[in-house]
Design a protein around this motif. Structure first.
Motif, short mmCIF file in Angstrom:
data_model
loop_
_atom_site.label_atom_id
_atom_site.label_comp_id
_atom_site.label_asym_id
_atom_site.label_seq_id
_atom_site.Cartn_x
_atom_site.Cartn_y
_atom_site.Cartn_z
N ASP A 1 8.45 9.30 5.81
CA ASP A 1 7.02 9.55 6.05
C ASP A 1 6.49 10.51 5.00
OD1 ASP A 1 4.51 9.77 7.02
OD2 ASP A 1 5.05 10.75 8.90
N GLU A 2 5.82 9.98 3.97
CA GLU A 2 5.15 10.76 2.92
C GLU A 2 6.10 11.78 2.29
OE1 GLU A 2 1.27 12.24 3.66
OE2 GLU A 2 0.71 10.62 4.99
N VAL A 3 7.31 11.33 1.98
CA VAL A 3 8.28 12.21 1.32
C VAL A 3 7.83 12.52 -0.10
CG1 VAL A 3 10.68 12.38 0.60
CG2 VAL A 3 10.12 11.29 2.76
N ASP A 4 7.11 11.58 -0.74
CA ASP A 4 6.72 11.75 -2.14
C ASP A 4 5.41 12.49 -2.30
OD1 ASP A 4 5.19 9.85 -0.97
OD2 ASP A 4 5.41 8.33 -2.53
N ALA A 5 4.84 13.06 -1.24
CA ALA A 5 3.53 13.71 -1.34
C ALA A 5 3.53 14.90 -2.31
CB ALA A 5 3.07 14.14 0.05
N PRO A 6 4.53 15.81 -2.25
CA PRO A 6 4.49 16.96 -3.17
C PRO A 6 5.09 16.69 -4.54
CG PRO A 6 6.29 17.24 -1.64
CD PRO A 6 5.63 15.95 -1.28
N LEU A 7 5.45 15.45 -4.87
CA LEU A 7 6.13 15.16 -6.13
C LEU A 7 5.13 14.75 -7.21
CD1 LEU A 7 9.14 13.05 -4.77
CD2 LEU A 7 9.05 15.51 -5.19
N PHE B 1 14.21 0.08 3.70
CA PHE B 1 13.46 1.33 3.74
C PHE B 1 12.00 1.02 4.12
CE2 PHE B 1 17.09 2.52 1.30
CZ PHE B 1 17.29 3.85 1.61
N ILE B 2 11.49 1.79 5.06
CA ILE B 2 10.08 1.75 5.45
C ILE B 2 9.46 3.08 5.02
CG2 ILE B 2 8.43 1.53 7.35
CD1 ILE B 2 10.60 0.01 8.87
N ILE B 3 8.53 3.04 4.06
CA ILE B 3 7.98 4.26 3.45
C ILE B 3 6.49 4.33 3.79
CG2 ILE B 3 7.63 5.54 1.32
CD1 ILE B 3 9.96 3.99 0.11
N VAL B 4 6.08 5.46 4.37
CA VAL B 4 4.66 5.75 4.56
C VAL B 4 4.20 6.61 3.39
CG1 VAL B 4 2.95 6.79 6.08
CG2 VAL B 4 4.96 5.69 7.05
N THR B 5 3.26 6.12 2.58
CA THR B 5 2.90 6.81 1.35
C THR B 5 1.46 6.52 0.97
OG1 THR B 5 3.49 7.09 -0.98
CG2 THR B 5 3.70 4.88 -0.07
N MET C 1 2.24 4.95 -7.48
CA MET C 1 3.47 4.59 -8.16
C MET C 1 4.51 4.08 -7.17
SD MET C 1 4.02 7.53 -11.06
CE MET C 1 5.54 6.72 -11.58
N THR C 2 4.60 4.73 -6.01
CA THR C 2 5.53 4.26 -4.99
C THR C 2 5.13 2.88 -4.49
OG1 THR C 2 5.89 6.56 -4.34
CG2 THR C 2 6.63 4.86 -2.81
N MET C 3 3.82 2.65 -4.31
CA MET C 3 3.34 1.34 -3.85
C MET C 3 3.68 0.24 -4.85
SD MET C 3 -0.41 2.25 -2.33
CE MET C 3 -0.67 3.63 -1.23
N SER C 4 3.66 0.58 -6.14
CA SER C 4 3.87 -0.44 -7.16
C SER C 4 5.32 -0.90 -7.25
CB SER C 4 3.42 0.09 -8.53
OG SER C 4 4.22 1.19 -8.92
N THR C 5 6.25 -0.17 -6.60
CA THR C 5 7.66 -0.52 -6.73
C THR C 5 8.22 -1.20 -5.48
OG1 THR C 5 8.30 1.67 -5.94
CG2 THR C 5 8.08 1.37 -8.32
N VAL C 6 7.40 -1.36 -4.44
CA VAL C 6 7.91 -1.92 -3.19
C VAL C 6 7.91 -3.44 -3.24
CG1 VAL C 6 7.13 0.09 -1.92
CG2 VAL C 6 5.64 -1.88 -2.10
#
Length: 458
Positions: free
Chosen positions: A393-399, A420-424, A428-433
């Motif tokens: 859940d929004e792990v990449d928010a502070p990156l 993997f289920i990613i909430v973001t 950039m994360t969306m472009s790799t799913v």
């Protein structure tokens, strides 16, 4: 938020204008291609006429015939190329029309949201006005209440002063009454003591009379002696009276200690013996059970400590590998046990040292570094026993972008064994799913799920 929506509306309009301009250019280009196609067709017709004339003139040379055939083939190739360009332009036109339709729908949705926000602002403004008027009325009422409160406080102080005076008079009277009651109780107590002492003396006198009567009766019955006859007789022995009295007391005590004969003493002894043997057997069983339980506890603790140490070493090794994958090969990280001698209660220190930094605590790292360190620790535990599903859940928010790239590369590696289920909200994360699910609200209060499968597109 309204400014953002307005900017989005302007941006959408600009996109529409650009798309319309592109559409016009495509139409113009299509017309040019059609004119060129017509010209080519006319040229083909002329060439065919020329070919007919050349057929009629069989006397012309074979070289001229070959040149005419080459011209015909070139013209036909140009015609095929023009046809292909026309089809491509038609396809581009269809795509642009689809984009324009989607953009118009999005524009209508944004305008509806803008109208809703304006209505909400008007309602909030009206509520704010009402709240301000209510606050003013409350302040006026509070001022009036403060005046009334001051008046009541003055009255209260006057009444408290009167009450204190009355209390003082009451306490003085109560102290005088208590002194008189104390003196009266002392006199009553003295009287009771005197009466009690007098009663004790009377009781002792009665006891002595009864003892004397009993002694007379006993002497008369057992020894045939009249007490009144021997009182005046002189003593025949020289043994002191105290010794005689002590000897009599010793004999009485021996008789009392012997007591009565108990016929059920043997049965009571047997019952107590059985009870003792049963309790002793129960005690031995408890001691054996305690020893067995302690042995089991020691075995369980040894097994748990061994498994914990093995798992800790695996997690530690995975943590070092994943940390270097997320950072660089020159960065170091480690997990250290605070008390290795007591594995059941020991704490674990997390040591992370990125290149160029030597922090004494993990709290001195930046937000992105803390996030990457925590992610490395989670995945190092995850690698011990991978699960079929993993939700982030929004792990990449502070990156930042560079660290997001490292994060997504690691997710791709682990996605071979797990889903993997990613909430973001990161693009950039969306472009790799593989599959993305977007939640939109085309109508107020009605959410809609829009899935896009990139695997089908690829």
């Amino acid at each position: 938020e309204i400014n953002q929506l307005t900017n989005q509306v302007f941006a959408t309009r600009n996109k529409m204008e650009n798309l319309q301009a592109a559409q016009q250019n495509g139409v113009q280009r299509l017309q040019d291609l059609e004119h060129r196609l017509q010209d080519e067709q006319d040229a083909i017709a002329d060439t065919r006429d020329l070919l007919a004339q050349l057929n009629e003139q069989l006397g012309n040379t074979a070289e001229e015939m070959r040149l005419v055939e080459q011209d015909y083939q070139l013209a036909e190739q140009d015609y095929n190329a023009a046809t292909a360009q026309f089809n491509e332009g038609n396809l581009q036109l269809t795509r642009q029309q689809s984009k324009i339709t989607a953009t118009r729908q999005e524009l209508e949705f944004k305008q509806n949201q803008l109208n809703d926000l304006r209505n909400q602002i008007e309602n909030n403004s009206a509520q704010l006005t009402e709240a301000v008027s209510s606050i003013e009325e409350s302040q006026q009422a509070l001022a009036n209440s403060e005046d009334s409160l001051l008046e009541l406080m003055r009255k209260k102080q006057a009444e408290e002063l009167k009450l204190n005076e009355a209390d003082q008079a009451y306490y003085n009277l109560r102290n005088a009454l208590q002194e008189k009651e104390s003196s009266l109780r002392l006199k009553v107590k003295s009287k009771e003591m005197v009466e009690h002492l007098l009663g004790e003396i009377k009781d002792k006198l009665n006891d002595l009379k009864l003892q004397l009567a009993g002694m007379k009766e006993r002497l008369n019955v057992e020894f045939r002696i009249e007490l009144d006859d021997i009182l005046d007789q002189p003593r025949t022995t020289e043994t002191p009276l105290e010794d005689l009295q002590a000897s009599a007391d010793r004999m009485k005590k021996r008789l009392e200690n012997i007591g009565e004969v108990n016929p059920t003493a043997i049965e009571a002894f047997q019952e107590m013996k059985k009870r003792y043997e049963f309790i002793l057997e129960q005690k031995n069983d408890l001691v054996d059970a305690k020893e067995s339980l302690m042995q089991t506890i020691m075995e369980v603790e040894a097994t748990a400590n061994q498994q914990f140490l093995e798992t800790f070493n695996q997690v530690r090794e995975n943590f070092q590998k994943v940390f270097k994958a997320l950072f660089t090969e020159e960065d170091t990280a480690d997990l250290i046990l605070e008390n290795p001698d007591n594995l059941a209660e020991t704490g674990i220190d997390i040591v992370a040292k990125p290149k160029g930094k030597r922090p004494s605590s993990i709290t001195q790292l930046s937000g992105g570094e803390k996030t990457l360190t925590a992610t490395a620790l989670l995945f190092s535990i995850y690698l011990i026993k991978p699960a079929p599903f993993c939700i982030l859940d929004e792990v990449d928010a502070p990156l930042d972008d560079a660290n997001v790239g490292k994060f997504t590369n690691m997710i791709k590696q682990f996605s071979e064994n797990s889903q993997f289920i990613i909430v973001t909200h990161n693009k950039m994360t969306m472009s790799t799913v593989d599959v993305i699910y977007g939640v939109t609200m085309q109508e107020p209060g009605v959410s809609k799920l829009v899935p896009v499968d990139f695997r089908a597109l690829s």
